[in-house]
Scaffold this active site. Structure first.
Site, PDB file in Angstrom:
ATOM      1  N   GLU A 364       0.823  -1.223   0.000  1.00  0.00           N
ATOM      2  CA  GLU A 364       0.000   0.000   0.000  1.00  0.00           C
ATOM      3  C   GLU A 364       0.852   1.268   0.000  1.00  0.00           C
ATOM      4  O   GLU A 364       0.563   2.232   0.706  1.00  0.00           O
ATOM      5  CB  GLU A 364      -1.020  -0.012   1.146  1.00  0.00           C
ATOM      6  CG  GLU A 364      -1.999  -1.161   0.980  1.00  0.00           C
ATOM      7  CD  GLU A 364      -3.295  -0.974   1.722  1.00  0.00           C
ATOM      8  OE1 GLU A 364      -3.734   0.164   1.913  1.00  0.00           O
ATOM      9  OE2 GLU A 364      -3.870  -2.007   2.098  1.00  0.00           O
ATOM     10  N   THR A 366       5.220   1.874  -0.718  1.00  0.00           N
ATOM     11  CA  THR A 366       6.452   1.650   0.059  1.00  0.00           C
ATOM     12  C   THR A 366       6.786   2.931   0.821  1.00  0.00           C
ATOM     13  O   THR A 366       6.292   4.016   0.481  1.00  0.00           O
ATOM     14  CB  THR A 366       7.636   1.321  -0.879  1.00  0.00           C
ATOM     15  OG1 THR A 366       7.870   2.449  -1.726  1.00  0.00           O
ATOM     16  CG2 THR A 366       7.360   0.080  -1.743  1.00  0.00           C
TER      17      THR A 366
HETATM   18  C1  LIG Z   1       2.545  -9.577   1.239  1.00  0.00           C
HETATM   19  C2  LIG Z   1       2.115  -8.576   0.208  1.00  0.00           C
HETATM   20  C3  LIG Z   1       0.768  -8.323   0.023  1.00  0.00           C
HETATM   21  C4  LIG Z   1       0.339  -7.438  -0.975  1.00  0.00           C
HETATM   22  N1  LIG Z   1      -1.001  -7.265  -1.205  1.00  0.00           N
HETATM   23  C5  LIG Z   1      -1.402  -6.570  -2.322  1.00  0.00           C
HETATM   24  C6  LIG Z   1      -2.795  -6.538  -2.702  1.00  0.00           C
HETATM   25  O1  LIG Z   1      -3.677  -7.062  -1.996  1.00  0.00           O
HETATM   26  N2  LIG Z   1      -3.123  -5.913  -3.858  1.00  0.00           N
HETATM   27  C7  LIG Z   1      -2.198  -5.315  -4.663  1.00  0.00           C
HETATM   28  O2  LIG Z   1      -2.573  -4.786  -5.702  1.00  0.00           O
HETATM   29  N3  LIG Z   1      -0.875  -5.320  -4.313  1.00  0.00           N
HETATM   30  C8  LIG Z   1      -0.460  -5.942  -3.175  1.00  0.00           C
HETATM   31  N4  LIG Z   1       0.887  -5.970  -2.830  1.00  0.00           N
HETATM   32  C9  LIG Z   1       1.859  -5.333  -3.718  1.00  0.00           C
HETATM   33  C10 LIG Z   1       2.540  -4.131  -3.095  1.00  0.00           C
HETATM   34  O3  LIG Z   1       1.646  -3.060  -3.040  1.00  0.00           O
HETATM   35  C11 LIG Z   1       3.808  -3.853  -3.918  1.00  0.00           C
HETATM   36  O4  LIG Z   1       4.735  -4.878  -3.610  1.00  0.00           O
HETATM   37  C12 LIG Z   1       4.392  -2.498  -3.618  1.00  0.00           C
HETATM   38  O5  LIG Z   1       3.560  -1.504  -4.144  1.00  0.00           O
HETATM   39  C13 LIG Z   1       5.800  -2.330  -4.181  1.00  0.00           C
HETATM   40  O6  LIG Z   1       5.865  -2.713  -5.514  1.00  0.00           O
HETATM   41  P1  LIG Z   1       7.034  -3.699  -5.990  1.00  0.00           P
HETATM   42  O7  LIG Z   1       7.026  -4.871  -5.095  1.00  0.00           O
HETATM   43  O8  LIG Z   1       6.868  -3.951  -7.438  1.00  0.00           O
HETATM   44  O9  LIG Z   1       8.362  -2.890  -5.735  1.00  0.00           O
HETATM   45  P2  LIG Z   1       9.005  -1.779  -6.694  1.00  0.00           P
HETATM   46  O10 LIG Z   1       7.977  -0.786  -7.100  1.00  0.00           O
HETATM   47  O11 LIG Z   1       9.772  -2.465  -7.760  1.00  0.00           O
HETATM   48  O12 LIG Z   1      10.013  -1.072  -5.693  1.00  0.00           O
HETATM   49  C14 LIG Z   1      11.321  -1.576  -5.417  1.00  0.00           C
HETATM   50  C15 LIG Z   1      12.062  -0.525  -4.594  1.00  0.00           C
HETATM   51  O13 LIG Z   1      12.168   0.702  -5.347  1.00  0.00           O
HETATM   52  C16 LIG Z   1      11.605   1.771  -4.639  1.00  0.00           C
HETATM   53  N5  LIG Z   1      10.940   2.691  -5.559  1.00  0.00           N
HETATM   54  C17 LIG Z   1      10.081   2.395  -6.572  1.00  0.00           C
HETATM   55  N6  LIG Z   1       9.629   3.504  -7.155  1.00  0.00           N
HETATM   56  C18 LIG Z   1      10.186   4.549  -6.485  1.00  0.00           C
HETATM   57  C19 LIG Z   1      10.106   5.953  -6.605  1.00  0.00           C
HETATM   58  N7  LIG Z   1       9.327   6.553  -7.510  1.00  0.00           N
HETATM   59  N8  LIG Z   1      10.820   6.713  -5.729  1.00  0.00           N
HETATM   60  C20 LIG Z   1      11.603   6.139  -4.780  1.00  0.00           C
HETATM   61  N9  LIG Z   1      11.721   4.808  -4.614  1.00  0.00           N
HETATM   62  C21 LIG Z   1      11.025   4.020  -5.465  1.00  0.00           C
HETATM   63  C22 LIG Z   1      10.592   1.122  -3.696  1.00  0.00           C
HETATM   64  O14 LIG Z   1      10.297   1.960  -2.597  1.00  0.00           O
HETATM   65  C23 LIG Z   1      11.312  -0.147  -3.304  1.00  0.00           C
HETATM   66  O15 LIG Z   1      12.223   0.111  -2.280  1.00  0.00           O
HETATM   67  C24 LIG Z   1       1.317  -6.782  -1.791  1.00  0.00           C
HETATM   68  C25 LIG Z   1       2.674  -7.009  -1.558  1.00  0.00           C
HETATM   69  C26 LIG Z   1       3.089  -7.895  -0.593  1.00  0.00           C
HETATM   70  C27 LIG Z   1       4.559  -8.146  -0.397  1.00  0.00           C
END
Ligand SMILES: Cc1cc2nc3c(=O)[nH]c(=O)nc-3n(C[C@H](O)[C@H](O)[C@H](O)COP(=O)(O)OP(=O)(O)OC[C@H]3O[C@@H](n4cnc5c(N)ncnc54)[C@H](O)[C@@H]3O)c2cc1C
Length: 382
Positions: A364, A366
């Site tokens: 929701e 990071t």
């Molecule tokens: C257990 C779990 C449950 C979840 N449940 C749901 C759900 O019910 N529905 C749903 O839709 N999603 C869900 N998610 C997904 C979650 O919202 C995403 O994992 C999260 O938004 C981060 O996306 P990503 O994992 O692709 O990381 P990335 O976006 O690839 O990020 C990787 C790193 O880069 C950083 N980063 C990325 N963009 C930027 C930026 N613009 N500026 C600075 N730093 C940045 C991030 O902060 C992070 O440290 C869930 C995730 C987990 C692990």
């Protein structure tokens, strides 16, 4: 600003707290160990009206305000972080999508069974290549007569493998960036082409299945569109804003559990002929832990209060979620430290709190993305 909870808020806190102490705390380690969706516990919670707290009674809910719901979610998460996610994904995300953006008949048909806890909801936004970068999503919904045909896949979907109703985001106009995203209601049982690829093996948040979904020529009638085509991105942002308040509540709940356990241990464990709590370094740890929890709580209450007053709460929800998440992880970390070697074993729940808390900094929004949001809001305020 009023710092006291209302009579209704105290009542919901006490009711949920009692349920959590009696029914959740005793099985929390088992849920963590087995990592199975706790269907019986969810049914009990439905009977108590805990699966639709913020929705009006006419749609099967308990008719509480969102602030009271956040207070309830804090208590649930104090018992089990996984259960906190199950309820938050079901209510703050799937339920709220239907409540805020569904028309009357969509609310009646899809929200009512969710709010009554007869069915479970999930919110499918993230994809393998589109987490923080939502507009990078590749799932498409193509209009074909009076149906939409959805193709693509979603990753990390909480409740995704057990859900009866899933709110799915897909591109109806792939060339239009975030303005080309629309949101839909999908019924996994009834709709051919909805495939659960599997569930993740995670560090914590056990009991809440986190699923990978695939949509293979999934056909849905056109009346499953929520709002208008192209509104999906705004639906997602608004829903996540509200969701962040309850993820802050989850952080506070887990931090409280970690603190209380560590405080009790500090009173019991003796070294050098005295309880370790009498060492100044341990006492100071407890003081810092509780101070941070109280501050996180205040931010959570402030954001929830602004939401129910109809004020802009974008910055407040992000600050509450950011701070409560970091505090939750820090407090849980100190909780392990206070337990010494025992904290590093599964004989004590200290490590569970730490594993559950860590997730708060990722989903929701990071912590990095939330800092961007808060910074943007601050610059706009200038
Ligand atoms: C257990 C779990 C449950 C979840 N449940 C749901 C759900 O019910 N529905 C749903 O839709 N999603 C869900 N998610 C997904 C979650 O919202 C995403 O994992 C999260 O938004 C981060 O996306 P990503 O994992 O692709 O990381 P990335 O976006 O690839 O990020 C990787 C790193 O880069 C950083 N980063 C990325 N963009 C930027 C930026 N613009 N500026 C600075 N730093 C940045 C991030 O902060 C992070 O440290 C869930 C995730 C987990 C692990």
């Amino acid at each position: 600003m009023d710092f006291a909870l209302s009579a209704e808020q105290q009542q919901i806190r006490d009711m949920v707290s009692e349920f959590v102490d009696e029914e959740v705390v005793p099985v929390a380690d088992e849920i963590d160990h087995e990592d199975e969706y706790p269907a019986d516990l969810v049914s009990e919670m439905a009977e108590l009206g805990l699966m639709g707290m913020p929705f009006p009674e006419e749609y099967g809910g308990s008719g509480l305000d969102y602030h009271s719901y956040a207070i309830g979610l804090e208590e649930i998460s104090r018992g089990s972080g996984g259960l906190g996610t199950i309820v938050a994904a079901h209510t703050s995300l799937a339920g709220n999508m239907l409540y805020e953006f569904g028309d009357e008949s969509q609310k009646e048909e899809y929200l009512t069974p969710l709010a009554a806890g007869e069915e479970i909801g999930a919110f499918a936004l993230s994809e393998a290549g589109a987490g923080s970068d939502v507009p990078a999503m590749e799932t498409t919904a193509e209009k074909d007569g009076n149906e939409y045909v959805i193709n693509g896949g979603k990753l990390w979907i909480s409740n995704g493998s057990v859900a009866d109703t899933v709110t799915v985001f897909a591109k109806t106009d792939p060339e239009a960036g975030n303005k080309g995203i629309s949101s839909f209601v999908v019924k996994p049982e009834a709709d051919d082409g909805f495939i659960v690829e599997g569930t993740e093996e995670k560090l914590g948040d056990k009991g809440c299945p986190t699923a990978e979904l695939r949509f293979d020529d999934l056909r849905i009638p056109e009346d499953r569109l929520l709002g208008e085509e192209g509104e999906g991105f705004v639906h997602a942002l608004k829903t996540l804003n509200g969701g962040r308040i309850t993820i802050a509540a989850r952080g506070v709940g887990i931090a409280r559990a970690a603190f209380e356990e560590a405080r009790d241990y500090a009173n019991e464990r003796e070294q050098f002929g005295q309880p370790i709590g009498e060492f100044q370094s341990i006492k100071h740890k407890l003081a810092d832990m509780d101070t941070k929890i109280q501050a996180a709580k205040m931010l959570m209450h402030k954001a929830a209060d602004k939401k129910i007053r109809g004020e802009n709460y974008i910055k407040d929800a992000s600050q509450a979620k950011l701070y409560a998440s970091e505090v939750s992880r820090e407090v849980a970390n100190e909780g392990i430290q206070i337990h010494g070697g025992y904290g590093y074993t599964k004989d004590f729940p200290a490590q569970r709190f730490y594993r559950d808390a860590k997730l708060n900094e990722i989903y929701e929004g990071t912590s990095e993305v939330l800092r961007n949001t808060i910074g943007d809001q601050l610059l706009e305020e200038a």
